[in-house]
Write an enzyme that holds these catalytic residues in place. Structure first.
Site, PDB file in Angstrom:
ATOM      1  N   GLN A 121     -90.401  16.309  27.692  1.00 38.68           N
ATOM      2  CA  GLN A 121     -91.960  15.989  28.239  1.00 38.68           C
ATOM      3  C   GLN A 121     -92.265  17.057  29.325  1.00 38.68           C
ATOM      4  O   GLN A 121     -93.278  17.058  29.718  1.00 38.68           O
ATOM      5  CB  GLN A 121     -92.309  14.620  28.610  1.00 38.68           C
ATOM      6  CG  GLN A 121     -92.297  13.595  27.533  1.00 38.68           C
ATOM      7  CD  GLN A 121     -92.722  12.238  27.943  1.00 38.68           C
ATOM      8  OE1 GLN A 121     -91.860  11.389  27.510  1.00 38.68           O
ATOM      9  NE2 GLN A 121     -93.905  12.075  28.746  1.00 38.68           N
ATOM     10  N   ARG A 163     -95.822   5.002  29.568  1.00 41.43           N
ATOM     11  CA  ARG A 163     -97.159   5.280  29.419  1.00 41.43           C
ATOM     12  C   ARG A 163     -97.819   4.550  30.572  1.00 41.43           C
ATOM     13  O   ARG A 163     -98.988   3.691  30.598  1.00 41.43           O
ATOM     14  CB  ARG A 163     -97.607   4.084  28.305  1.00 41.43           C
ATOM     15  CG  ARG A 163     -99.139   4.644  27.667  1.00 41.43           C
ATOM     16  CD  ARG A 163     -99.316   4.376  26.180  1.00 41.43           C
ATOM     17  NE  ARG A 163    -100.443   4.966  26.051  1.00 41.43           N
ATOM     18  CZ  ARG A 163    -100.892   5.116  24.799  1.00 41.43           C
ATOM     19  NH1 ARG A 163    -100.115   4.868  23.739  1.00 41.43           N
ATOM     20  NH2 ARG A 163    -102.022   5.887  24.385  1.00 41.43           N
ATOM     21  N   CYS A 164     -97.388   5.062  31.721  1.00 42.20           N
ATOM     22  CA  CYS A 164     -98.350   4.701  33.083  1.00 42.20           C
ATOM     23  C   CYS A 164     -97.860   5.766  34.108  1.00 42.20           C
ATOM     24  O   CYS A 164     -97.031   6.313  33.915  1.00 42.20           O
ATOM     25  CB  CYS A 164     -97.930   3.496  33.699  1.00 42.20           C
ATOM     26  SG  CYS A 164     -96.350   3.220  34.272  1.00 42.20           S
ATOM     27  N   GLU A 184    -102.876   6.293  29.691  1.00 41.49           N
ATOM     28  CA  GLU A 184    -102.321   5.226  30.249  1.00 41.49           C
ATOM     29  C   GLU A 184    -103.313   4.098  30.732  1.00 41.49           C
ATOM     30  O   GLU A 184    -102.501   2.952  30.540  1.00 41.49           O
ATOM     31  CB  GLU A 184    -101.414   5.936  31.402  1.00 41.49           C
ATOM     32  CG  GLU A 184    -100.416   6.942  30.732  1.00 41.49           C
ATOM     33  CD  GLU A 184     -99.767   7.626  31.807  1.00 41.49           C
ATOM     34  OE1 GLU A 184    -100.256   7.702  32.999  1.00 41.49           O
ATOM     35  OE2 GLU A 184     -98.723   8.191  31.267  1.00 41.49           O
TER      36      GLU A 184
END
Lengths: 806, 162
Positions: free
Chosen positions: A237, A384-385, A760
């Site tokens: 990523q 996902r945050c 997110e």
């Protein structure tokens, strides 16, 4: 305008720029099975590497015998810590300032830990080799409960740093203690709490879970010994950061390392970190001289790479009798597993947990976080945050509910009474953040009206009556959530990872015939960057999005950036894209003025062209300007049309939203049904509404998973009991509801196009909405707090403990 | 290890090769035949990323030995549509934003293709049940369901006009 100029609306539509639901350019290849993921790579002579993993959570390694494995046909090498030690690679630095064993060095600290690395012809031969490696272990006492980590009889896990009283984030008070991080004013908060009219107190646990993207982590490392270059294709990523880290720990010069992130099958934070699999594949390629592939299987993935959450948050919230919040106190015990491998900006060992005052104007607050070692997998990634923002949002949205119960107030009213007002922005929070913008009351009112909140409460009361009369066994829960995120890390002055400032970048090259390529420092994992970043550019430079190629993920070609996680792509790289586009436009303006024989200031931008002010019939389209930049000698202007921007954001962005979940709960079976889910998101300027909606659907479904069943659980011996998709809950189409999406639009005042990021938000806001619905259903029977995940068994237990089965 | 002679039809093409008895079908498709559309997500039949069509049924090829595919008729995502003419399911997945990272997509579309042959006019509930063996981590399924229903409607339109 003259006859040759189509209407403005028509020209804007032709660009497919900001605000259009442009179909994705990625989809043609993905729908045909022509994506190019790491495991699709095949190279001549390529070998496959895989790990011998520890069956124990805590054990000393007495011996490792690789002879039988090496004797097998197809096995080329078996690496152990002893082989990596001369290279200094048996340990590696983590992103959180700790270090982690690449291969077990004398002991193992969690089940599934990498012990030896077998390199073989293919995955079958590697597996044969793994079975043949003989490891002799001596079991040690196991620590799984972070609250027992500092007891007198607790085993010392990290013997390598047992006597170090100073860690990467300040003093350590015990060998199993990693750091204490504080934010806010402790004395003032304790004073406010001691004098408050009402104080609610609760332990809020956000359990351990895992991002579990459908594609696991993997890489192919190829060391070309002829030219001295190392190329690594991987599920990264943050490819540029990986290159720098790889260079620092391997000693290979950075220009001789090329990192490529091909298509990535979902990341959700799992693919930010550096894992032993990457290091071992690189070493194995250096040793064998051929490319080496490593791809973890699902069990490896769930057991060893990148857990998320595991925060025990003890909270106190105080208010006046009328419900005005006066103070917030939180002490978090953070279970980090065996190595502190959080992916947080360096100065934030608990991420942005200090956004935990949420959407509320809370004048006084204090937060302390203690990081603890246990015999569990390392990680602490932002699933996902943005960093620990979902923990913060869950904490405050639970505390608000607990306070509402204590006050006897409606939780929606309590929220509205304490929201930061629109006229208070930019708002300085008690824990040190400057919220850039927001309009919470408008969003909240819109959400409550959309679901007919009062009608829902009336129906709920009616159902409760029927339940109490024995006419039904189902209750209704109404789950509310108003979250504020902090995303887009971040300003270089306070955000870095391993010393690398968290700016991002975009480089644009316009081709002579009027099409373009733009490269960014980020990398899409499904977010649709190739579609949306072209839209930003289309609106900035007047070239249709379909004529713009977006390329990411190759460190040899893309400008340096810190990658995609923490909803930072749009806030940071999206800003860089707009700024680079503006540089292109500024040069185009000079060229247009020259071609039109007027002063630079006498032309103005009009969608896709520069027009002479007051003479709309005199213009040059972007296409004409671009060609001129390549074929005319323009005094004082360099040929060509290219630009690069490195964007250091002045502040974070603060997306927010208002969610309502309506849940039916069967008291006898503990089963649940989401009857309605309304999600209003405010992510500032909306680039592609179709993609935003898709992100919201997906994020909500991950929130549904986390809140209602997904967890990484350990037994007392430190065995992972949720290591396959049989035990680790991922919702199917069958239990996933349809969602209603909605929006308000409050642009970020400091972002060039006002965008804030959205990927997110639904996870951050969704988890409390689902969880609050469960709590709300049982509220009238005396339930104030019960830990997630709310699977059927746990809900049945709630009902049972409240005497509802009697 | 002794190898087995395997003959099967893949995407209307006869193929013959030698495989180890323990080799899984997904590995043979991906690594021997270079059909990398079907993916590996769990190796335990839960996620459906490896879904292919075998003898008229949706099959998770990560838990089938290649040797079990002797004489089988197999269709993978590569056998549906082509760059010159996408299958209507492929078109509808794009049209309705039924995919994000793309990793589940080949299995999902292959499954949807078989589902619509089993039931050409499914309800939303039937679609949701019919694809519940295929996991997606990105989309929340809402747009996948929409895409499949839209594809069914289109395919039925074509049938009616024919």
């Amino acid at each position: 305008m003259n006859e040759s100029t189509p209407p403005k609306e028509e020209r804007m539509a032709a660009l497919s720029g900001l605000g259009t639901s442009r179909k994705r350019v990625e989809d043609a290849r993905f729908t045909q099975g022509k994506g190019n993921y790491v495991d699709d790579l095949k190279m001549p002579g390529m070998l496959f590497g895989d790990f011998v993993r520890s069956p124990y959570a805590h054990a000393r390694i007495k011996s490792i015998n690789t002879e039988a494995a090496l004797a097998l046909p197809g096995v080329h090498a078996v690496l152990t810590a002893a082989d990596l030690e001369p290279l200094g690679l048996h340990w590696m630095p983590t992103l959180a300032g700790d270090k982690q064993m690449v291969l077990a060095d004398g002991k193992v600290l969690f089940q599934g830990q990498e012990v030896a690395y077998v390199v073989a012809d293919d995955r079958y031969a590697a597996d044969d080799g793994i079975q043949a490696v003989v490891v002799e272990y001596e079991e040690l006492p196991v620590l799984v409960d972070p609250f027992k980590a500092e007891l007198d009889d607790a085993p010392v896990l990290r013997e390598d740093i047992a006597d170090q009283s100073e860690g990467a984030h300040g003093p350590r008070r015990h060998p199993n203690h990693i750091f204490t991080w504080e934010s806010g004013d402790r004395a003032a908060t304790e004073l406010v709490l001691s004098e408050a009219e009402v104080v609610a107190e609760e332990m809020v646990y956000y359990h351990r879970t895992h991002p579990c993207p459908l594609e696991t982590c993997g890489c192919v490392a190829s060391m070309d010994k002829v030219n001295g270059k190392l190329t690594v294709w991987g599920t990264f990523q943050a490819p540029h950061a990986v290159r720098t880290v790889a260079s620092l720990i391997s000693g290979i010069a950075e220009h001789n390392i090329r990192i490529i992130s091909p298509d990535i099958g979902g990341g959700f934070g799992n693919k930010v970190g550096v894992y032993p699999g990457y290091i071992c594949a690189i070493v194995a390629s250096i040793v064998t001289g051929v490319p080496v592939k490593w791809v973890e299987d699902r069990m490896d993935n769930l057991m060893a790479t990148a857990f998320a959450r595991d925060y025990w948050m003890q909270g106190k919230i105080s208010a006046t009798k009328e419900g005005k919040i006066t103070g917030l106190w939180c002490h978090t015990t953070a279970d980090h597993g065996a190595f502190d491998a959080c992916a947080d900006p360096t100065k934030f060992p608990a991420g942005f947990m200090n956004i935990c005052t949420g959407s509320y104007d809370i004048p006084t607050a204090y937060l302390a976080v203690d990081g603890i070692y246990t015999n569990k997998a390392p990680g602490g990634v932002a699933y996902r945050c943005s960093f620990r923002v979902t923990e913060a949002a869950y904490f405050i949205e639970r505390m608000i509910e607990v306070l509402a119960i204590k006050l006897g107030m409606d939780a929606a009213d309590l929220r509205a009474k304490n929201f930061i007002r629109k006229d208070q922005f930019p708002y300085q929070s008690a824990l040190g953040w400057e919220y850039d913008s927001g309009d919470y009351h408008t969003a909240w009112d819109k959400a409550l009206a959309a679901v007919d909140y009062e009608g829902l409460r009336a129906e709920q009361a009616e159902r409760l009556g029927a339940f109490n009369r024995g006419e039904t066994r189902k209750l209704i829960g109404i789950g509310l959530s108003h979250f504020t995120e902090i995303v887009g890390a971040g300003p270089v002055k306070n955000c870095d990872i391993l010393g690398l400032g968290m700016f991002d970048s975009c480089e644009i090259r316009i081709h002579p015939t009027g099409s373009a390529i733009a490269r960014l420092g980020t990398i899409s994992q499904g977010q649709g960057h190739a579609t949306t970043f072209a839209q930003i550019l289309a609106s900035e430079i007047g070239i249709p999005a379909e004529d713009i190629t977006i390329e990411e993920g190759d460190t040899d070609t893309a400008p340096y950036g810190l990658g995609t996680y923490g909803s930072r792509s749009t806030p940071v790289a999206g800003a860089a894209t707009a700024m680079a586009g503006r540089k292109i436009r500024a040069k185009a303006q000079m060229i247009a003025a020259y071609l039109l024989e007027v002063h630079d200031n006498d032309v103005e931008w009009d969608v896709d062209r520069f027009v002479v002010k007051g003479a709309p019939e005199r213009f040059k389209t972007m296409k004409e300007i671009v060609f001129a930049s390549y074929n005319q000698a323009i005094p004082g202007v360099e040929p060509g049309l290219e630009a690069v921007s490195y964007y250091d954001p002045p502040n974070m962005t603060f997306p927010f939203g208002a969610y309502v979940c309506v849940m039916e709960i069967d008291v006898d079976t503990g089963t649940t049904e989401i009857r309605q889910f309304y999600a209003l998101d405010d992510c500032g300027t909306r680039i592609n509404p179709m993609i935003i909606e898709g992100q919201v659907h997906g994020g909500l479904t991950e929130a549904l998973a986390i809140a209602m069943g997904q967890e990484i659980a350990y037994d007392e011996q430190g065995n992972v009991t949720t290591g396959t998709l049989m035990d680790f809950f991922i919702p199917t189409a069958w239990e996933t509801p349809n969602y209603q999406t909605d929006f308000t639009e409050t642009p970020s005042p400091h972002h060039p196009i006002g965008a804030k990021g959205v990927g997110e938000s639904p996870n951050v806001g969704g988890v409390p909405a689902f969880s609050n619905a469960v709590h709300d259903a049982f509220k009238s029977f005396g339930l104030t707090q019960s830990h997630m995940p709310h699977d059927h068994w746990r809900i049945w237990k709630i009902a049972n403990s409240l005497g509802l089965h009697d | 290890m002794g190898k087995t002679h395997l003959k099967m039809t893949v995407n209307s093409k006869e193929v013959e090769l030698l495989v180890e008895p323990r080799q899984l079908l997904i590995h043979v498709l991906r690594e021997e035949l270079n059909l990398t559309g079907a993916h590996i997500g769990c190796e335990s039949s839960h996620c459906g990323a490896c879904t292919i069509d075998m003898n008229g049924m949706s099959v998770k090829s990560c838990t089938v030995f290649a040797a079990q595919a002797q004489d089988a008729e197999i269709t993978t995502i590569e056998g549906l549509g082509s760059p010159d003419g996408l299958h209507v399911l492929q078109e509808m997945f794009k049209e309705h934003h039924g995919l994000q990272c793309g990793y589940c997509t080949p299995g999902m579309i292959t499954r949807a293709h078989r589902l619509l042959q089993e039931n050409s006019n499914p309800t939303e509930e039937e679609v949701r049940f019919g694809i519940s063996g295929n996991l997606c981590r990105c989309t929340g399924y809402q747009n996948i369901v929409k895409a499949i229903l839209a594809a069914a409607a289109k395919m039925n339109e074509v049938k009616e006009s024919a």
